[in-house]
Design a protein around this motif. Structure first.
Motif, PDB file in Angstrom:
ATOM      1  N   GLY A 102       0.802  -1.223   0.000  1.00 58.00           N
ATOM      2  CA  GLY A 102       0.000   0.000   0.000  1.00 58.00           C
ATOM      3  C   GLY A 102       0.828   1.262   0.000  1.00 58.00           C
ATOM      4  N   MET A 103       2.076   1.186  -0.489  1.00 52.17           N
ATOM      5  CA  MET A 103       2.944   2.356  -0.533  1.00 52.17           C
ATOM      6  C   MET A 103       2.349   3.461  -1.412  1.00 52.17           C
ATOM      7  N   GLY A 104       1.729   3.091  -2.542  1.00 52.40           N
ATOM      8  CA  GLY A 104       1.118   4.088  -3.410  1.00 52.40           C
ATOM      9  C   GLY A 104       0.051   4.891  -2.690  1.00 52.40           C
ATOM     10  N   GLN A 105      -0.758   4.200  -1.886  1.00 54.73           N
ATOM     11  CA  GLN A 105      -1.790   4.879  -1.102  1.00 54.73           C
ATOM     12  C   GLN A 105      -1.169   5.816  -0.079  1.00 54.73           C
ATOM     13  N   LEU A 106      -0.067   5.394   0.526  1.00 55.63           N
ATOM     14  CA  LEU A 106       0.638   6.247   1.490  1.00 55.63           C
ATOM     15  C   LEU A 106       1.107   7.534   0.821  1.00 55.63           C
ATOM     16  N   PHE A 107       1.740   7.413  -0.359  1.00 59.00           N
ATOM     17  CA  PHE A 107       2.243   8.591  -1.057  1.00 59.00           C
ATOM     18  C   PHE A 107       1.099   9.533  -1.431  1.00 59.00           C
ATOM     19  N   ALA A 166      -2.983  19.777  -8.071  1.00 56.98           N
ATOM     20  CA  ALA A 166      -1.817  19.764  -8.960  1.00 56.98           C
ATOM     21  C   ALA A 166      -0.538  19.554  -8.145  1.00 56.98           C
ATOM     22  N   LYS A 167      -0.474  20.181  -6.981  1.00 58.01           N
ATOM     23  CA  LYS A 167       0.691  19.993  -6.122  1.00 58.01           C
ATOM     24  C   LYS A 167       0.727  18.575  -5.562  1.00 58.01           C
ATOM     25  N   VAL A 168      -0.453  18.028  -5.287  1.00 60.05           N
ATOM     26  CA  VAL A 168      -0.529  16.626  -4.871  1.00 60.05           C
ATOM     27  C   VAL A 168       0.032  15.734  -5.962  1.00 60.05           C
ATOM     28  N   SER A 169      -0.316  16.032  -7.206  1.00 58.75           N
ATOM     29  CA  SER A 169       0.175  15.246  -8.344  1.00 58.75           C
ATOM     30  C   SER A 169       1.693  15.288  -8.423  1.00 58.75           C
ATOM     31  N   VAL A 170       2.257  16.482  -8.255  1.00 54.82           N
ATOM     32  CA  VAL A 170       3.718  16.638  -8.341  1.00 54.82           C
ATOM     33  C   VAL A 170       4.408  15.870  -7.222  1.00 54.82           C
ATOM     34  N   VAL A 171       3.926  16.047  -5.995  1.00 59.35           N
ATOM     35  CA  VAL A 171       4.574  15.406  -4.843  1.00 59.35           C
ATOM     36  C   VAL A 171       4.406  13.889  -4.904  1.00 59.35           C
ATOM     37  N   ALA A 172       3.180  13.427  -5.162  1.00 62.16           N
ATOM     38  CA  ALA A 172       2.920  11.980  -5.193  1.00 62.16           C
ATOM     39  C   ALA A 172       3.689  11.321  -6.332  1.00 62.16           C
ATOM     40  N   SER A 173       3.726  11.959  -7.494  1.00 62.78           N
ATOM     41  CA  SER A 173       4.446  11.383  -8.636  1.00 62.78           C
ATOM     42  C   SER A 173       5.943  11.353  -8.376  1.00 62.78           C
ATOM     43  N   GLY A 174       6.452  12.381  -7.694  1.00 68.09           N
ATOM     44  CA  GLY A 174       7.869  12.379  -7.343  1.00 68.09           C
ATOM     45  C   GLY A 174       8.213  11.259  -6.388  1.00 68.09           C
ATOM     46  N   LEU A 200       6.474   8.420  -5.796  1.00 61.58           N
ATOM     47  CA  LEU A 200       6.285   7.099  -6.408  1.00 61.58           C
ATOM     48  C   LEU A 200       7.310   6.848  -7.508  1.00 61.58           C
ATOM     49  N   GLY A 201       7.578   7.873  -8.320  1.00 65.07           N
ATOM     50  CA  GLY A 201       8.531   7.708  -9.419  1.00 65.07           C
ATOM     51  C   GLY A 201       9.940   7.432  -8.951  1.00 65.07           C
ATOM     52  N   SER A 202      10.296   7.967  -7.785  1.00 63.70           N
ATOM     53  CA  SER A 202      11.644   7.719  -7.265  1.00 63.70           C
ATOM     54  C   SER A 202      11.840   6.264  -6.862  1.00 63.70           C
ATOM     55  N   ILE A 203      10.716   5.539  -6.686  1.00 63.91           N
ATOM     56  CA  ILE A 203      10.794   4.124  -6.326  1.00 63.91           C
ATOM     57  C   ILE A 203      10.599   3.226  -7.541  1.00 63.91           C
ATOM     58  N   ASN A 204       9.521   3.480  -8.314  1.00 64.36           N
ATOM     59  CA  ASN A 204       9.246   2.537  -9.417  1.00 64.36           C
ATOM     60  C   ASN A 204       9.995   2.873 -10.695  1.00 64.36           C
ATOM     61  N   GLY A 205      10.384   4.152 -10.879  1.00 58.31           N
ATOM     62  CA  GLY A 205      11.251   4.509 -11.991  1.00 58.31           C
ATOM     63  C   GLY A 205      10.652   4.359 -13.378  1.00 58.31           C
ATOM     64  N   SER A 206       9.345   4.277 -13.510  1.00 56.70           N
ATOM     65  CA  SER A 206       8.714   4.151 -14.819  1.00 56.70           C
ATOM     66  C   SER A 206       7.753   5.302 -15.023  1.00 56.70           C
ATOM     67  N   THR A 257      -0.691   5.254 -12.590  1.00 58.00           N
ATOM     68  CA  THR A 257      -0.970   4.972 -11.174  1.00 58.00           C
ATOM     69  C   THR A 257      -1.483   6.212 -10.448  1.00 58.00           C
ATOM     70  N   THR A 258      -0.700   7.286 -10.472  1.00 60.33           N
ATOM     71  CA  THR A 258      -1.101   8.494  -9.731  1.00 60.33           C
ATOM     72  C   THR A 258      -2.062   9.364 -10.531  1.00 60.33           C
ATOM     73  N   GLY A 259      -1.941   9.322 -11.866  1.00 59.39           N
ATOM     74  CA  GLY A 259      -2.785  10.168 -12.704  1.00 59.39           C
ATOM     75  C   GLY A 259      -4.260   9.820 -12.609  1.00 59.39           C
ATOM     76  N   ALA A 260      -4.558   8.536 -12.455  1.00 61.26           N
ATOM     77  CA  ALA A 260      -5.958   8.122 -12.330  1.00 61.26           C
ATOM     78  C   ALA A 260      -6.611   8.773 -11.109  1.00 61.26           C
TER      79      ALA A 260
END
Length: 563
Positions: free
Chosen positions: A128-133, A149-157, A159-165, A172-175
């Motif tokens: 559930g790490m994605g939910q945490l972020f 929009a700021k939530v999108s930036v922070v959450a994507s940063g 999550l992206g730092s872990i999954n790298g895709s 994942t976060t855009g939905a």
């Protein structure tokens, strides 16, 4: 499974078994292939092409096929790209039996470092790490102007730092974030652009950096931790640039955030899922302070992730979750490995024909004595070479083709590789083939091309920062300490903020074209490491602030006296 898929799967075994059994004989022949070598090599190459087409799409296999044609018929080309020509025996031998072809550095790194970090990400996702972020980003920034929009930036940063895709991050976060952005008033193209640019940035943000950091470390022969350390500040500048534009756009459009009553509290989020941050903390400790290898650190971090998941019932992994994580990790690993194998064809051909060196010489020749022009042409080459590709093959190709041009000019190899890495992955948001932007447009209902161009504008800091760290290595913390670089860090942050202001055309009020150009010029002066340019930039910033304040004061209605 269709019979032909089963047949292709079975055919994938003989070539590697042949190498294993005949390893000594192949080595002692010293590059003189037999007919059997050619048969098994051809089989492997054909299977890699088909696997690459299925996994990565058409772009990468077509590029690899063009390189094979170049190896076969390059003797007939004019100019510097002409070579002596190679027959199929020599080509298949290069790609099959050497470490500069399919079974090269990239595939080796994917089978050691990358597979473990992909598994780590898969297990984190199941806890559930994605939910945490998402919840943490909502709690921290959801109430601010343009909060979603700021939530999108922070959450994507995060999550992206872990999954790298980038694309997986967008989906994942855009939905979750794109509908929220549209709901409070952001344009659908802008909403998709925020998500795609922030998701691409995750590939340059430590600790995982799209897994290309492992290949970079292996290629340069430096510790992985060195790559992570030099990447931190440029990545933060990139995200500061996006957040600046998001905030200014919200101010300009008078967009509010989400009411605090509808948001989770930080303390509640940390109570429920905060323990999931422990594996990341453990990983950082293992990488930087334990003195152990990256593989050992990653393996133990996976074990710690599984143990930590049992701390609370809501994150506890079941047997099914465990098996699903292994399956998801294996599927992702296959896609990465196939991409690395396909790009191995390109690298092998570039090595045997000298194409990479010739391209580097061509870039240096066109750039002449100008470092800036050489950097500009290298940037264009990297964006073109990275179009339609995931971050790992994009980096490998640009590192092979474009980085040598910068090294020839005396730029340190680690700086040159970081430069081409940035622009290789930014091809994901650069039209006409902007995969991350196209994926975000699919979620937002916007125009893929407009989303791509807006994403480029949001990521403008990312297009400037690589030039900055070439001219000033202190931004990469090379040969200096944090305190010695403090002044450069401050001026760089102010420069990136000014760049965002110029891009959006708004400060205390709307900026006309002339003021935007002056602000952009001032931002570039801040980004150039010199006391005089910093002083001029300060004057520009203060002057525009004063003018904006005076204009706004004149527009305010006069106060009426009370009777």
């Amino acid at each position: 499974m269709p019979w032909y898929d089963l047949l292709l799967a079975l055919l994938s075994f003989p070539s590697t078994i042949y190498l294993f059994v005949n390893y000594t004989e192949i080595v002692t022949r010293g590059g003189l292939p037999t007919t059997t070598d050619v048969i098994f090599g051809t089989l492997l190459i054909a299977l890699v092409f088909e696997a690459g087409r299925r996994v990565t799409g058409w772009a990468l296999p077509i590029l690899a096929f063009l390189f094979v044609l170049y190896a076969l018929f390059g003797r007939d080309l004019p100019g510097i790209f002409r070579h002596r020509g190679y027959d199929w025996d020599a080509i298949s031998n290069q790609l099959f039996t050497t470490t500069e072809g399919i079974l090269g550095t990239a595939i080796g790194v994917s089978a050691t470092y990358i597979v473990l970090f992909i598994l780590f990400g898969a297990f984190l996702a199941k806890t559930g790490m994605g939910q945490l972020f998402n919840d943490l980003a909502l709690a921290l920034t959801g109430h601010a102007k343009g909060g979603p929009a700021k939530v999108s930036v922070v959450a994507s940063g995060f999550l992206g730092s872990i999954n790298g895709s980038a694309i997986a991050n967008v989906v994942t976060t855009g939905a979750f974030t794109i509908p929220l952005m549209k709901k409070i008033g952001y344009n659908k193209n802008f909403a998709g652009a925020v998500e795609s640019s922030a998701s691409v940035g995750g590939q340059i943000l430590p600790p995982v950096m799209g897994a290309a950091a492992f290949i970079m470390a292996e290629t340069l022969g430096v510790p992985y931790t060195d790559i992570v350390l030099i990447a931190i500040l440029p990545a933060l500048l990139f995200y500061i640039g996006i957040l600046t534009q998001v905030h200014i756009r919200a101010t300009k459009l008078n967009l509010s955030g989400i009411p605090r009553s509808e948001l989770p509290r930080v303390i509640d989020v940390l109570k429920e899922r905060g323990h999931l941050l422990l594996p990341i903390i453990f990983l950082i400790y293992m990488l930087f302070f334990s003195g152990t290898t990256v593989i050992f650190s990653a393996a133990w971090t996976i074990i710690v992730t599984i143990i930590v998941s049992f701390f609370r019932k809501s994150t506890r992994m079941s047997v099914k979750d465990f098996i699903d994580a292994l399956e998801n990790g294996a599927r992702t690993t296959v896609s990465v490995a196939i991409a690395c194998a396909t790009v191995g064809i390109i690298v092998g051909i570039a090595t045997i024909t000298g194409f990479g060196l010739n391209l580097a010489n061509a870039i240096v020749s066109i750039g002449g004595e100008s470092l800036f022009l050489t950097l500009l042409f290298t940037m264009i080459a990297c964006i073109v070479l990275g179009m339609g590709m995931p971050s790992i093959p994009a980096y490998i190709i640009t590192a092979t083709m474009a980085a040598p041009a910068l090294v020839q000019l005396g730029i340190p190899p680690i700086v040159a590789h970081m430069f081409v890495f940035y622009f290789g992955i930014f091809a994901n948001i650069t039209p006409p083939v902007a995969l991350a932007a196209f994926a975000a447009a699919g979620l937002s209902g916007g125009s893929p091309m407009r989303t791509g161009f807006m994403a480029m504008k949001l990521a403008i800091a990312g297009f400037i920062v690589p030039f900055m760290f070439v001219y000033n290595n202190e931004i990469l913390m090379i040969g200096t300490t944090f305190m010695e670089s403090f002044g450069v860090i401050i001026t760089s942050v102010i420069g990136v903020v000014m760049l965002g202001i110029a891009a959006e055309g708004y400060l205390l009020g709307r900026l006309n074209v002339l003021f935007r150009l002056i602000m952009a010029g001032g931002s570039l002066l801040f980004l150039h490491p010199a006391l005089m340019t910093d002083a001029i930039a300060v004057v520009i910033l203060l002057a525009i602030l004063l003018l904006q304040w005076l204009i706004r004061s004149k527009k305010k209605p006069p106060h009426t006296a009370e009777v």
